[in-house]
Design an enzyme around this catalytic site. Structure first.
Site, mmCIF file in Angstrom:
data_model
loop_
_atom_site.group_PDB
_atom_site.id
_atom_site.type_symbol
_atom_site.label_atom_id
_atom_site.label_comp_id
_atom_site.label_asym_id
_atom_site.label_seq_id
_atom_site.Cartn_x
_atom_site.Cartn_y
_atom_site.Cartn_z
ATOM 1 N N CYS A 105 41.489 13.015 -34.181
ATOM 2 C CA CYS A 105 40.363 13.906 -33.928
ATOM 3 C C CYS A 105 39.854 13.553 -32.533
ATOM 4 O O CYS A 105 39.386 12.438 -32.313
ATOM 5 C CB CYS A 105 39.305 13.658 -35.010
ATOM 6 S SG CYS A 105 37.746 14.465 -34.720
ATOM 7 N N CYS A 112 27.796 17.424 -25.294
ATOM 8 C CA CYS A 112 28.077 18.845 -25.549
ATOM 9 C C CYS A 112 26.863 19.665 -25.151
ATOM 10 O O CYS A 112 25.735 19.316 -25.511
ATOM 11 C CB CYS A 112 28.396 19.076 -27.028
ATOM 12 S SG CYS A 112 28.731 20.821 -27.393
ATOM 13 N N CYS A 116 23.658 21.758 -31.040
ATOM 14 C CA CYS A 116 23.354 22.109 -32.430
ATOM 15 C C CYS A 116 22.418 21.043 -33.018
ATOM 16 O O CYS A 116 22.591 19.855 -32.740
ATOM 17 C CB CYS A 116 24.637 22.179 -33.250
ATOM 18 S SG CYS A 116 25.797 23.387 -32.595
ATOM 19 N N CYS A 119 23.868 17.964 -35.032
ATOM 20 C CA CYS A 119 25.038 17.268 -34.486
ATOM 21 C C CYS A 119 24.653 16.128 -33.548
ATOM 22 O O CYS A 119 23.881 16.322 -32.603
ATOM 23 C CB CYS A 119 25.910 18.279 -33.747
ATOM 24 S SG CYS A 119 27.272 17.533 -32.841
ATOM 25 N N GLY A 159 32.101 17.550 -28.136
ATOM 26 C CA GLY A 159 32.216 18.647 -27.187
ATOM 27 C C GLY A 159 32.740 19.937 -27.770
ATOM 28 O O GLY A 159 33.243 19.988 -28.888
ATOM 29 N N GLU A 160 32.586 20.997 -26.993
ATOM 30 C CA GLU A 160 33.024 22.336 -27.415
ATOM 31 C C GLU A 160 34.271 22.719 -26.613
ATOM 32 O O GLU A 160 34.173 23.031 -25.421
ATOM 33 C CB GLU A 160 31.869 23.330 -27.188
ATOM 34 C CG GLU A 160 32.228 24.782 -27.352
ATOM 35 C CD GLU A 160 33.041 25.095 -28.609
ATOM 36 O OE1 GLU A 160 32.672 24.651 -29.718
ATOM 37 O OE2 GLU A 160 34.074 25.788 -28.476
ATOM 38 N N SER A 191 38.644 23.469 -33.146
ATOM 39 C CA SER A 191 37.418 23.833 -33.857
ATOM 40 C C SER A 191 36.402 24.294 -32.823
ATOM 41 O O SER A 191 36.164 23.615 -31.829
ATOM 42 C CB SER A 191 36.888 22.611 -34.622
ATOM 43 O OG SER A 191 35.616 22.891 -35.158
ATOM 44 N N LEU A 215 30.845 28.061 -38.626
ATOM 45 C CA LEU A 215 29.898 29.155 -38.872
ATOM 46 C C LEU A 215 28.543 28.616 -39.361
ATOM 47 O O LEU A 215 27.511 28.899 -38.790
ATOM 48 C CB LEU A 215 30.511 30.134 -39.878
ATOM 49 C CG LEU A 215 29.803 31.455 -40.055
ATOM 50 C CD1 LEU A 215 29.714 32.242 -38.755
ATOM 51 C CD2 LEU A 215 30.504 32.301 -41.123
ATOM 52 N N HIS A 216 28.576 27.865 -40.450
ATOM 53 C CA HIS A 216 27.422 27.088 -40.931
ATOM 54 C C HIS A 216 26.236 27.868 -41.482
ATOM 55 O O HIS A 216 25.336 27.261 -42.074
ATOM 56 C CB HIS A 216 26.901 26.107 -39.878
ATOM 57 C CG HIS A 216 27.929 25.176 -39.323
ATOM 58 N ND1 HIS A 216 28.976 24.682 -40.064
ATOM 59 C CD2 HIS A 216 28.073 24.640 -38.088
ATOM 60 C CE1 HIS A 216 29.719 23.884 -39.303
ATOM 61 N NE2 HIS A 216 29.199 23.848 -38.101
ATOM 62 N N ASN A 290 26.084 15.499 -42.763
ATOM 63 C CA ASN A 290 25.854 14.090 -42.516
ATOM 64 C C ASN A 290 24.463 13.992 -41.897
ATOM 65 O O ASN A 290 24.216 14.597 -40.856
ATOM 66 C CB ASN A 290 26.936 13.592 -41.547
ATOM 67 C CG ASN A 290 26.866 12.100 -41.343
ATOM 68 O OD1 ASN A 290 26.187 11.388 -42.062
ATOM 69 N ND2 ASN A 290 27.586 11.634 -40.344
ATOM 70 N N CYS A 332 34.612 13.054 -38.629
ATOM 71 C CA CYS A 332 34.997 13.810 -37.449
ATOM 72 C C CYS A 332 33.899 14.819 -37.148
ATOM 73 O O CYS A 332 33.357 15.430 -38.040
ATOM 74 C CB CYS A 332 36.290 14.514 -37.802
ATOM 75 S SG CYS A 332 37.229 14.985 -36.413
HETATM 76 N N1 SAH Z 1 32.186 21.912 -30.920
HETATM 77 C C1 SAH Z 1 33.159 22.184 -31.908
HETATM 78 C C2 SAH Z 1 34.011 20.996 -32.271
HETATM 79 C C3 SAH Z 1 33.320 19.677 -32.422
HETATM 80 S S1 SAH Z 1 32.214 19.537 -33.773
HETATM 81 C C4 SAH Z 1 32.500 22.777 -33.135
HETATM 82 O O1 SAH Z 1 31.280 22.779 -33.229
HETATM 83 O O2 SAH Z 1 33.235 23.274 -33.995
HETATM 84 C C5 SAH Z 1 33.363 19.416 -35.132
HETATM 85 C C6 SAH Z 1 32.784 19.779 -36.487
HETATM 86 O O3 SAH Z 1 31.867 18.794 -36.970
HETATM 87 C C7 SAH Z 1 32.019 21.094 -36.439
HETATM 88 O O4 SAH Z 1 32.343 21.909 -37.522
HETATM 89 C C8 SAH Z 1 30.614 20.583 -36.503
HETATM 90 O O5 SAH Z 1 29.767 21.585 -36.906
HETATM 91 C C9 SAH Z 1 30.727 19.427 -37.465
HETATM 92 N N2 SAH Z 1 29.522 18.576 -37.495
HETATM 93 C C10 SAH Z 1 28.748 18.227 -36.474
HETATM 94 N N3 SAH Z 1 27.683 17.505 -36.888
HETATM 95 C C11 SAH Z 1 27.798 17.392 -38.224
HETATM 96 C C12 SAH Z 1 26.988 16.768 -39.242
HETATM 97 N N4 SAH Z 1 25.867 16.122 -38.945
HETATM 98 N N5 SAH Z 1 27.421 16.852 -40.529
HETATM 99 C C13 SAH Z 1 28.567 17.503 -40.835
HETATM 100 N N6 SAH Z 1 29.354 18.104 -39.912
HETATM 101 C C14 SAH Z 1 28.970 18.059 -38.627
HETATM 102 FE FE1 SF4 Z 2 27.528 22.054 -31.791
HETATM 103 FE FE2 SF4 Z 2 30.137 21.303 -31.887
HETATM 104 FE FE3 SF4 Z 2 28.650 20.878 -29.685
HETATM 105 FE FE4 SF4 Z 2 28.141 19.465 -31.872
HETATM 106 S S1 SF4 Z 2 30.009 19.389 -30.682
HETATM 107 S S2 SF4 Z 2 26.616 20.447 -30.504
HETATM 108 S S3 SF4 Z 2 28.580 20.972 -33.460
HETATM 109 S S4 SF4 Z 2 29.183 22.857 -30.561
#
Ligand code: SAH
Ligand code: SF4
Length: 343
Positions: A105, A112, A116, A119, A159-160, A191, A215-216, A290, A332
Site C-alpha cells: 500500500c 494530501c 477529508c 483522515c 495522498g490523492e 484508490s 464515496l463514503h 478508524n 491502509c
Molecule cells: N486519497 C485516496 C487514497 C488514499 S486514502 C482516497 O481517498 O481514496 C485510502 C483509503 O483509506 C480511502 O478510502 C480513505 O477514505 C480511507 N481512510 C482514510 N482515513 C480513514 C479512517 N480514519 N478510517 C477508515 N478509512 C480511512
Molecule cells: Fe481524503 Fe484520501 Fe486525501 Fe485522506 S488521502 S485526505 S482520504 S483524499
C-alpha cells in the site's frame, strides 16, 4: 545533480544510456541488477566495467527511500514503514500479507491537499507530490526490508493519486514493465476520492489498472461534511464518471464506504447508496472508521451487518473489511506523518 534511476521509464533509460555512450544492453543489465537482483549500488554491478560503474555512479543513484522505522504486527505480520526521502520529508507505506501474497500500500504525495475530516493524512496538510521514482522506491524498499516479492499494489497510502496524475501513471508503467517490476496491471489498484475528469482520462488512456472510489456518503449533504472536495465535484458528477469509465473499460469498480456511527450508517443511507449505485457494476467495501478524529465512532457490528444486508437486498455485493495490523495502527489509508524530523 544526480538523477534517480527509479524515475526512468524503460525507453527514457535506454536513451539516457545512449547519450552516455552506453549500449542498450547495458541499460538492460543495470535494470536486471536493480529490479530483479535488487542490487542498488553500482559498485556491485559486476558485469559492468569499472569505468562504466564510475560513470553511472557519477550520474545516477537508485532512490530507494531510507528506512526510519518499521513496525511489524504480531497478529498478522502487517508491516508499516516510515521512509525518509532525499529532501528530508517522510512518508509511509504498508505491506499486507494474505495467503502467500504480499500487497504493498503506497503513497503518492507527502500529505494530501483534500483534507477529508476523518483522515490522518488529510489532517497533516499537503507538502508536495512524489515523483514516479519515489512511488516505485517504496516497493523496492518493502521488498528488501521484508525479503518478499510484492505481488499486488494499492495506491491507498498517503495522498490523492489523481492529483499527482502524471507521476502516478508513470509509476504504473514502471511497475508494469517486464524489465522492471513486472507487476500485472490487474494487480494494481488506484484508490481515489474522485476527480471526474481524471477518472474519465484513466479510461480514455486505457490505463488498465483497477479503480476504487472513496464515496463514503450517499448524499451531497453528508459527503460535503466529510470531504471538502465534494463541493467541487458532486456525487452526480462522480457517478456519471464511473458510468462512463465502465462503458469504456467494462471493469467492475470498488466503492469504498467508511461507516461512521450515527452519521452514514442508517438504513436510509444504505437504501440511498443502493439507489445511486443502481445499474453500475460495483463491489462495496464497508470500512469501519478508524477513529482518527475523536468525533467519529465505529458502528456496532449489528449496524454494519444491517447496512450490508440492505445492499444485498438490492443486489449489491459488499464486504465488511477485516482489519489488518490493528496493533500497529497500520490500516491502509490511515497513515500519518509521525516522527516528523525537525529540519
Ligand atoms: N486519497 C485516496 C487514497 C488514499 S486514502 C482516497 O481517498 O481514496 C485510502 C483509503 O483509506 C480511502 O478510502 C480513505 O477514505 C480511507 N481512510 C482514510 N482515513 C480513514 C479512517 N480514519 N478510517 C477508515 N478509512 C480511512
Ligand atoms: Fe481524503 Fe484520501 Fe486525501 Fe485522506 S488521502 S485526505 S482520504 S483524499
Amino acid at each position: 545533480m544526480k538523477k534517480n534511476l527509479l524515475d526512468f521509464e524503460y525507453n527514457e533509460l535506454v536513451e539516457y544510456f545512449k547519450n552516455l555512450g552506453l549500449e542498450k544492453y547495458r541499460a538492460d543489465q543495470v535494470l536486471d541488477w536493480v529490479y530483479k537482483k535488487r542490487v542498488f549500488d553500482f559498485e556491485n554491478m559486476t558485469n559492468l566495467s569499472k569505468e562504466h560503474r564510475n560513470l553511472l555512479k557519477e550520474k545516477l543513484f537508485v532512490g530507494v527511500p531510507k528506512l526510519l522505522d518499521m513496525q511489524i504486527s504480531k497478529i498478522d505480520r502487517t508491516t508499516k514503514f516510515l521512509w525518509e526521502l532525499k529532501d528530508g520529508n517522510t512518508i509511509e507505506s504498508v505491506a499486507l500479507f494474505h495467503s502467500g501474497r504480499v500487497t504493498a500500500c503506497i503513497s503518492t504525495q507527502v500529505g494530501c491537499p483534500v483534507k477529508c475530516s476523518f483522515c490522518a493524512t488529510g489532517q497533516s496538510g499537503f507538502v508536495r507530490n512524489l515523483s514516479a521514482g519515489e512511488i516505485v522506491g517504496q516497493i523496492l524498499g518493502i521488498e528488501i526490508n521484508r525479503k518478499v516479492n510484492v505481488g499486488n499494489v494499492v495506491y491507498m497510502g498517503m495522498g490523492e493519486p489523481l492529483l499527482n496524475f502524471d507521476e502516478t501513471l508513470k509509476s504504473i508503467r514502471i511497475l508494469n514493465h517486464k524489465k522492471m517490476l513486472n507487476i500485472s496491471k490487474r494487480r494494481i489498484t488506484i484508490s481515489t476520492v474522485g476527480i471526474p475528469e481524471k477518472i474519465m482520462e484513466l479510461a480514455e488512456k486505457n490505463v488498465g489498472v483497477r479503480l476504487a472510489l472513496s464515496l463514503h456518503a450517499p448524499t451531497n449533504f453528508k459527503r460535503d461534511q466529510i470531504i471538502p472536495l465534494n463541493r467541487k465535484y458532486s456525487i452526480d458528477e462522480l457517478i456519471y464518471s464511473i458510468k462512463k469509465y465502465q462503458e469504456t473499460t467494462g471493469d467492475r469498480v470498488t466503492i469504498e464506504y467508511i461507516l461512521i456511527k450515527e452519521f452514514n450508517d442508517y438504513p436510509e443511507d444504505a437504501e440511498k447508496l443502493a439507489e445511486i449505485l443502481k445499474g453500475l457494476n460495483v463491489f462495496v467495501n464497508l470500512i469501519p472508521v478508524n477513529p482518527v478524529n475523536p468525533d467519529f465512532y465505529r458502528p456496532s457490528h449489528w449496524a454494519m451487518e444491517r447496512f450490508k444486508q440492505i445492499l444485498e437486498r438490492h443486489g449489491i455485493e459488499s464486504e465488511i473489511r477485516v482489519e489488518k495490523g490493528t496493533d500497529i495502527d497500520a490500516a491502509c489509508g490511515q497513515l500519518r506523518r509521525r516522527n516528523l524530523k525537525s529540519k
